[in-house]
Each structure stands twice: as structure tokens, then as C-alpha cells.
Write a protein that holds these residues in place. Sequence first.
Motif, PDB file in Angstrom:
ATOM      1  N   MET A 217      29.196  12.446  10.999  1.00 22.63           N
ATOM      2  CA  MET A 217      29.134  11.977   9.621  1.00 22.63           C
ATOM      3  C   MET A 217      28.532  13.062   8.732  1.00 22.63           C
ATOM      4  SD  MET A 217      28.008   8.007  10.198  1.00 22.63           S
ATOM      5  CE  MET A 217      26.386   8.432  10.800  1.00 22.63           C
ATOM      6  N   PHE A 218      29.236  13.395   7.665  1.00 23.90           N
ATOM      7  CA  PHE A 218      28.757  14.379   6.696  1.00 23.90           C
ATOM      8  C   PHE A 218      28.108  13.643   5.536  1.00 23.90           C
ATOM      9  CE2 PHE A 218      31.855  16.564   9.198  1.00 23.90           C
ATOM     10  CZ  PHE A 218      31.496  17.900   9.199  1.00 23.90           C
ATOM     11  N   LEU A 219      26.806  13.841   5.379  1.00 28.77           N
ATOM     12  CA  LEU A 219      26.054  13.175   4.322  1.00 28.77           C
ATOM     13  C   LEU A 219      25.404  14.210   3.413  1.00 28.77           C
ATOM     14  CD1 LEU A 219      24.219  10.372   6.363  1.00 28.77           C
ATOM     15  CD2 LEU A 219      26.327  10.147   5.048  1.00 28.77           C
ATOM     16  N   CYS A 230      33.320  20.219   6.004  1.00 23.12           N
ATOM     17  CA  CYS A 230      34.198  19.403   6.844  1.00 23.12           C
ATOM     18  C   CYS A 230      35.566  20.070   7.007  1.00 23.12           C
ATOM     19  CB  CYS A 230      34.316  18.011   6.225  1.00 23.12           C
ATOM     20  SG  CYS A 230      35.293  16.859   7.198  1.00 23.12           S
ATOM     21  N   ARG A 231      36.180  20.470   5.910  1.00 23.71           N
ATOM     22  CA  ARG A 231      37.520  21.037   5.964  1.00 23.71           C
ATOM     23  C   ARG A 231      37.507  22.434   6.569  1.00 23.71           C
ATOM     24  NH1 ARG A 231      39.812  18.983   0.022  1.00 23.71           N
ATOM     25  NH2 ARG A 231      38.921  16.880   0.189  1.00 23.71           N
ATOM     26  N   SER A 232      36.466  23.206   6.314  1.00 17.09           N
ATOM     27  CA  SER A 232      36.381  24.554   6.872  1.00 17.09           C
ATOM     28  C   SER A 232      36.216  24.506   8.388  1.00 17.09           C
ATOM     29  CB  SER A 232      35.222  25.325   6.238  1.00 17.09           C
ATOM     30  OG  SER A 232      35.417  25.489   4.841  1.00 17.09           O
ATOM     31  N   LEU A 233      35.404  23.592   8.887  1.00 20.32           N
ATOM     32  CA  LEU A 233      35.235  23.449  10.334  1.00 20.32           C
ATOM     33  C   LEU A 233      36.540  23.032  10.997  1.00 20.32           C
ATOM     34  CD1 LEU A 233      31.740  21.687  10.478  1.00 20.32           C
ATOM     35  CD2 LEU A 233      32.291  23.930  11.445  1.00 20.32           C
ATOM     36  N   ASP A 270      33.556  12.042   6.165  1.00 17.20           N
ATOM     37  CA  ASP A 270      32.944  12.723   5.022  1.00 17.20           C
ATOM     38  C   ASP A 270      32.616  11.680   3.954  1.00 17.20           C
ATOM     39  OD1 ASP A 270      32.197  14.366   2.967  1.00 17.20           O
ATOM     40  OD2 ASP A 270      34.191  15.209   2.608  1.00 17.20           O
ATOM     41  N   PHE A 271      31.308  11.394   3.775  1.00 21.38           N
ATOM     42  CA  PHE A 271      30.855  10.342   2.859  1.00 21.38           C
ATOM     43  C   PHE A 271      30.566  10.937   1.483  1.00 21.38           C
ATOM     44  CE2 PHE A 271      30.156   8.601   6.968  1.00 21.38           C
ATOM     45  CZ  PHE A 271      30.183   7.217   6.847  1.00 21.38           C
ATOM     46  N   ALA A 272      31.129  10.315   0.449  1.00 17.54           N
ATOM     47  CA  ALA A 272      30.874  10.778  -0.918  1.00 17.54           C
ATOM     48  C   ALA A 272      29.393  10.651  -1.250  1.00 17.54           C
ATOM     49  CB  ALA A 272      31.699   9.975  -1.916  1.00 17.54           C
ATOM     50  N   GLY A 273      28.888  11.573  -2.070  1.00 20.12           N
ATOM     51  CA  GLY A 273      27.460  11.634  -2.348  1.00 20.12           C
ATOM     52  C   GLY A 273      26.985  10.864  -3.566  1.00 20.12           C
ATOM     53  N   GLN A 274      27.912  10.384  -4.417  1.00 19.97           N
ATOM     54  CA  GLN A 274      27.468   9.659  -5.611  1.00 19.97           C
ATOM     55  C   GLN A 274      26.869   8.299  -5.230  1.00 19.97           C
ATOM     56  OE1 GLN A 274      30.468  10.935  -5.185  1.00 19.97           O
ATOM     57  NE2 GLN A 274      31.037  12.231  -6.908  1.00 19.97           N
ATOM     58  N   PRO A 287      25.669   3.644  15.225  1.00 20.43           N
ATOM     59  CA  PRO A 287      24.547   4.181  16.011  1.00 20.43           C
ATOM     60  C   PRO A 287      24.943   5.420  16.807  1.00 20.43           C
ATOM     61  CG  PRO A 287      24.777   1.805  16.313  1.00 20.43           C
ATOM     62  CD  PRO A 287      25.993   2.264  15.588  1.00 20.43           C
ATOM     63  N   GLN A 288      23.916   6.153  17.263  1.00 20.42           N
ATOM     64  CA  GLN A 288      24.071   7.319  18.125  1.00 20.42           C
ATOM     65  C   GLN A 288      25.075   8.318  17.550  1.00 20.42           C
ATOM     66  OE1 GLN A 288      25.045   5.586  21.937  1.00 20.42           O
ATOM     67  NE2 GLN A 288      22.936   4.997  22.324  1.00 20.42           N
ATOM     68  N   ALA A 289      25.008   8.512  16.242  1.00 20.58           N
ATOM     69  CA  ALA A 289      25.947   9.408  15.576  1.00 20.58           C
ATOM     70  C   ALA A 289      25.357  10.811  15.460  1.00 20.58           C
ATOM     71  CB  ALA A 289      26.297   8.865  14.199  1.00 20.58           C
ATOM     72  N   PHE A 290      26.255  11.749  15.189  1.00 18.07           N
ATOM     73  CA  PHE A 290      25.854  13.115  14.863  1.00 18.07           C
ATOM     74  C   PHE A 290      26.009  13.263  13.354  1.00 18.07           C
ATOM     75  CE2 PHE A 290      26.932  17.880  15.325  1.00 18.07           C
ATOM     76  CZ  PHE A 290      25.609  18.216  15.124  1.00 18.07           C
ATOM     77  N   VAL A 291      24.890  13.555  12.675  1.00 11.19           N
ATOM     78  CA  VAL A 291      24.898  13.630  11.218  1.00 11.19           C
ATOM     79  C   VAL A 291      24.718  15.081  10.790  1.00 11.19           C
ATOM     80  CG1 VAL A 291      23.724  12.932   9.095  1.00 11.19           C
ATOM     81  CG2 VAL A 291      23.951  11.299  10.990  1.00 11.19           C
ATOM     82  N   ILE A 292      25.623  15.546   9.950  1.00 15.58           N
ATOM     83  CA  ILE A 292      25.460  16.856   9.328  1.00 15.58           C
ATOM     84  C   ILE A 292      25.026  16.611   7.887  1.00 15.58           C
ATOM     85  CG2 ILE A 292      26.637  18.950   8.559  1.00 15.58           C
ATOM     86  CD1 ILE A 292      28.319  18.830  11.077  1.00 15.58           C
ATOM     87  N   LEU A 293      23.789  16.958   7.579  1.00 11.68           N
ATOM     88  CA  LEU A 293      23.229  16.726   6.247  1.00 11.68           C
ATOM     89  C   LEU A 293      23.321  18.018   5.438  1.00 11.68           C
ATOM     90  CD1 LEU A 293      21.784  14.988   4.178  1.00 11.68           C
ATOM     91  CD2 LEU A 293      19.615  15.500   5.316  1.00 11.68           C
TER      92      LEU A 293
END
Length: 828
Positions: A217-219, A230-233, A270-274, A287-293
Motif C-alpha cells: 500500500m502506497f500512502l 508506484c508506476r516507476s517500480l 496506490d491510495f490518494a492523499g487528499q 492486516p500484515q501489509a507492506f506500507v510504503i510511506l
Amino acid sequence: MAQINGNPNNQNEDDYSGKKLKALPRQLLQRGADAVKVELQRNRLRQITDISQLTNLKELNLSRNEITDFPVEIRALHQLKTLYMNQNNIKTIPENVFPSLEKLNFLKLSTNRLEKLPSDISRCQDLTYLNLSNNCLKDLYPLVGLSRLKELYIERNQLAELPDRLFQNSSLNVFKANGNPLRKPPGEVCAGGLKDIQNYFAMLEANAPDVYTVKTMFLGTSMAGKSTLCRSLKEGCPVRVAEADRTVGIEISEFTVRDGSESIRFLFWDFAGQEEYYITHHVFITPQAFVILAINLSSYNMDGSTFKANVGFWIRNLQLQIPDSVVLLVGTHVDQCQDENEVKKKKEHIEKQVKEMLDTHTVNLEQRRKNLQDVEDPSSNSEQINQIERLTEYKLKVLELVPIDCTKPADIDKLKKRIKAEVLNKDTFPSIEQTLPRCYYEVENHIQELLKNGDIPEHGIVSQDVLLCELKNRLTTLDDDKLKLILQYLHRIGVIIWYKEITELEGSLFVKPSFLISLFKTVVRHDLVQELNKISSVQLKSENALVIQKNRWIRDYKERASLSNVAIRILVRTELEKINESADKELIEEVVGSKNKEGSLLSLLKHFDVCLSTKQNSGLNPKANEFCPKKDWVPSNPTVYEPDACLFPSFLPDNMQVEREWGLDSTEDLNIRVYLVPEIPHGFFHRLVTRTCSFYSPFWIGKDQCMLCCGDKRVLLRERFDEDQFIEIRCKDSALETSEDIQKAWKVIKEIMKRLDRLKEQWQGLCQTVTSPCKAQDCDDFFEWTDWHDWLEDSETNKFNWGLEEKQACRNGHQRRTELLFPRTPDA
């Protein structure tokens, strides 16, 4: 001295619960063979000696004490059938205890410190109920052979594998295992229940492959660079994302990293930031997620407010909702910083602030636990102490920050290697490796082929019956039950979406989650007013609407957070036609709904507490069917659905309407406070309001207040951010003239608290305390509730408020009638 009361079977019960005992009372031991049922819970017992004298004992309750060593003398209680040892500090159970307890059929050992089970526990052949939740167990093989076991609870332990022979037991009908780092079977399989686990082992081959699947999850705040990362990776090289192309809602993608014989499958969300989108995040965060902040280093100021907005807010929410997750901090926009020294200083500042934040969280929990234990009777706080001890076991892992220049291929490659290394690290991701039957992959592959070949519509919405039929034609060895099990697993890891728990949607599957996300963002978006303004006259005519009505929709949304259902239908229909030009009328009606039927989109939004229906006031219907007590009432016009609009409580600007309807507080109001520790999560109050107001009507909702009615009872919910954060529930004193009135008011409050308690379960990092404040003016004392969960659950063992006097006095000497402070327990 404890009271000895006769029970319905004319057998004696010795009740010494809550007596602050440190040893077994002499009066009890003197009863010897006459003691049949003994209650010793909520004391301070550390050792149990001479209990072997109670030779005819059939039921023994030693829960909520301070026992560290399992009492060996219990093996002399050959008549024992029921044993409660939960909520102690037991670390080991010696051998040669359970073989002597041949009649034992109920054993509760939850919330201890057990690391392993005695090998001879399986000789308790009469055992039908066993609760081992909230321990430190890594192995369940000693339980194999308990042939009469019907209920087994092993939640929140350290189990990686379950023995397949355990599920060959035909008697077992209840099994709970959530909160374990399971790989065989995966936790997503166990979440489906006992039948799913049995089917899993039935399909599992001897050489079943292991798989690495990571929901990532991208936060981060708006414009932090999440979509670029996200798109570059995914592409393996820099991808520039224009501001106009930023994420609306959530975007889903997938890619695989291969390393020799191993491959890791990443599901990117990819979660919107607004802030407008936060109300839907809980639907998809797992649960048990990998979060890229993602953190924009170029705009980051090294001060507390910037840290809180860009980092602290997200870390805190993850601590509360998924405290077992892993967070990788990624600093973006490095190319816009002055030099490497600036990047280094900002990196150090962020990491230092994160460490202080995590340390403070741990210290605060420990201090709160100590405060609860350092009272005259700590057993009265045992439930809260256990909650806090559970929270201290969660360890949110925040990894070292990686600074990235997203315009450089070398930096993208560096980040990809770092992610792969962390994912393959067993200390970081202990349950990343999962063992699955081959047919799981086959089902997923066949679904993708059906989509590619056009056998499933392009939008990906397909009925359960059609999909099962198509899959059975291709996989002849799988029946409906096994296919449903696999589909539920794919839903839980985010490959497909199937909300079978929602009655209106249980027959439909979304095999393209991105399509469902597109529907969500038609009504939950930061630029909704702009989208409403874009509605053309042609679109209005399709719903027989006028421009002046459109203007009213916009005004209502801005001022009252209310969105017309007609506007929703227009917006969603426009989006459907945009992403699927061939969308037929039947699909549009299924998703959007009509005047006579609610669409699947609104069903989802309501199910996840995002909004609730509001209806126009109408006059009485003289032709309505008469209401008769004890008979089912049939509405006079059951086919008409059309509520006027949907209300989005998170977007309300003020409390003016609620305050006008409620008036002033009174010291005679029923008043309780529910404290949520460490804090009230973002969006919690509005979700509670949505759940509650869908049950009661009429209601008035504001920014952080809500008033609802049940008969003549007016109840206020209020979110308070004083030094402690709490949710206040009040009932107007004007409807509390008699004791019967008061108990009816407590019943309304009980229904609200049930919803609050169930909602709290979605935040693993929360615990709660309930109090009634003293009603005397300028008095800050309070009355704390204990064992109140029994009241909510209507438990047969409910002793909430048993034995209380008719009046209670606070520590400052102010007295109040007990029924105005606590609900009465029947037969108390």
C-alpha cells in the motif's frame, strides 16, 4: 465471608470472587467433598495449595488472578468438568496433569503466557471446549487426538502452521485462529472458517509450491510522489506523473520480481492523499501489509507540525488499525532539495521523530498498565490490563528511510532491491511465504483467461452462478464449495472482490477490482463540486431533472454534506459509459440503481459506513396498514425505495442543527464516556454515527455531534478532544421520570455501545474504558465500569453491578442513585 448459595440442581456454589484473596480461604477447604462449584476469579492468588481436598469439585473458576505456575494439585480433582484459568500469567503446564482429569470437558486457558502445551493433553478425551487464545504458542500438535473436541480457539498466538490431522476430527465445528502469522494454511484461508481449512488440506498436494504474495500500500499526503513511485517500480524505470494525472481514490496494479527460482508477486494499491478519500481507505487496508510511506523531502520542514501532517498522522493510523504491518519510509523529490546535506538532515529528523513517537506509544501503554495495576483491587481492571498487554505485543516495524530521486533509473533500481531484500527477510515478514494447493493458481489463471477471451464482460462484474459454471467446465475436479473457498481467498488477498456478507451483493463478483474503485471515486473525490457543475442539460433530462435542481444539489453538498441520489446516478452512469462504452442498461441499473431499487455502489458505501440514506419528510399515509402488537407489520407500499439523498457525515461543516435540536446539557442527563486509548482514530466517530443512525430515526448529524430519537428518548453522541479523547453518550433528563424510563434509556445506550464495541474491533491497536462522570457541579470524579462487556453480550454469567447499593458516592462524597450511573442487571 463468602455466601454459599444453592443452585438449581441443589448443589452448593462457593463464591469467593473479587475478595482480594492471596490464599484459598479456610472455610472453603473445610468443606472438602461438599464443594461442587467454586468461584475464585478476580482475586490475587499466585499459588493454589490444598485444593486437592475438594475431591468432588466439578467446576472451578480461577480466572483473573496472578497465577504463574499451573497448579499441579488440580490433577487430584478427578470429578472436575469445567476449569477456568484464563487471564493469569501461566507460562508452562507440567506433564501428568491432564491424564488424571478424565471428565474435564471445558477448559479456558486464554490470555496467559503459554509457549507450549503438555504432550499428554490429548488424553483428556472428554474435552469438548478449549480456548488457548492470547498466548505464545507455536505448535498445536499435542491437540491431535482430541476426538470429542467441538470448539477450539487459538487466536493471537505465534502459529505458523496447523496440523492437518487436527481437522480430520468430525466433531470439531467451531475454530478461530485469526492473529497468527500463518503460512500453512494462510491466514486468508483460516478467515473463511473451519470448512475452508478442511477443504484446503483436502486439496493440498504433498509437494505443493510456496508463494510470495505481498499486498503493498502506497500512502502519503497529496503530491508526495506515491503514484510516481508506484508506476516507476512497476515499469522498472522513471515514470513522470503529471499533477492532473494524480490518483483519484485508489489505483491498483501488479508486478512480479524474479530472483533465480524465487519470484515475489506485488499487488500495488496506490491510495490518494487528499483528506476527502480517507473515509474509504478502511475498506481496502488489510492486516500484515507492506506500507510504503512517501514523504516529499523538498517541502518538508524540520518541525513538529510538518512531521505530524506528513508522517505522524499515517504512522498513528497504522498503529491503530494494522499495528502488525511493516512501513518503509521513502523520501521523494530529492532532486528538488538544495544538496545532499539537506537530504541527510531531513532524513535524520524524520527517523528521530518516528523513534520518539514509537517509544512514547510504548511508554504510555506501560504507564497506563501500571496505573491500572496500582489500585486497591487490580482485579477490577483485569479486562483493561489485558487489552493493554495485548497492544504492547504489537510491534509496528518502521524501516530506515530511503531517499529517492525518481528521475534517476539507478535510484528506482536501488529502491526495488531494498524492497525485495526486506520482503525476503523472515524477521521482517515472518508469514510472507505461504503454501497453497496448485488449484488456487489455476482458478486465478482461468479467471484472467475468461476476461481476456470475453467470456466475462470487460467491466468484470459476473454473477456467482455464471463464474462457477465456467470454472467447473475447465476444472472438473473442483466442486462449488472448493471453488467458493478459492474465490474467497482471492478476495482476501485483493485479486478479486466478493462481498458475500452483503445480502444485495452476495450473488455478484468483481473480478476486476479496479472497476469497483472507479465507481467509488465517482462520488468520493476531492473535486466533487466541479464534477457536479459539469453535469449537462442532456444528462439532467435523462433523470427528468432541472438546472435549478442541480444548483440545489451543489448547495446541499457544500452546506449539509448531502448528495442527491439523482446526482449520484448521473455521475456513476457517466463514469460507466466512459470506462466501458458498451455498458448496457442492465449493468447501469445494477450499479446505479433506480427509483425502485438501490444500486450495488450505494449498498457498498453504506455497508462500509461511508454514508447513509436520508429521506424527505412526508405526511401521514391514511391508507397505511394498521400496526398490531406481536404481529408482523407489512408496509403499505413496499416496492418504493427512493430515499432523497445520501449523507456523508465526514464532510459536515458544523454542529449548528444538532445544538439547536438538543439544547443545553443537564446534570440530570444519563451520561457516560467511552475513552479510546491511545486516541480516537480518524473517521471513527462518523462511522459510529452512520451505523447508529441507520438503526434509529429521526436523527440530526453535525461535524462532531449527533442526536437521535427512540420514542420519547433523545440521545446525543459527541466526540470530545479534551486532555483525554472520548465519545460522550447522553440521554435527556426530561424522559427519565421513572425507573422504567431510565432502564429503557439504558437499552438505547446499550445498542449504541454494541455498535461502538464492534466498530472498535476493526482497530487492533485500540482499547477502551467506560465511565460515568459524577453529576455534582464542578466535581471531576467519576465511576468506572467493570465487566461491562457481559452486559453488552447478554452473558449468562453477567454480574455487572451485582450487589451495588441503591446509591453510590464518588470520592468527593457526592451521592447519586445507582440506576442513573449504571444500567441495572436483571436479577441483580
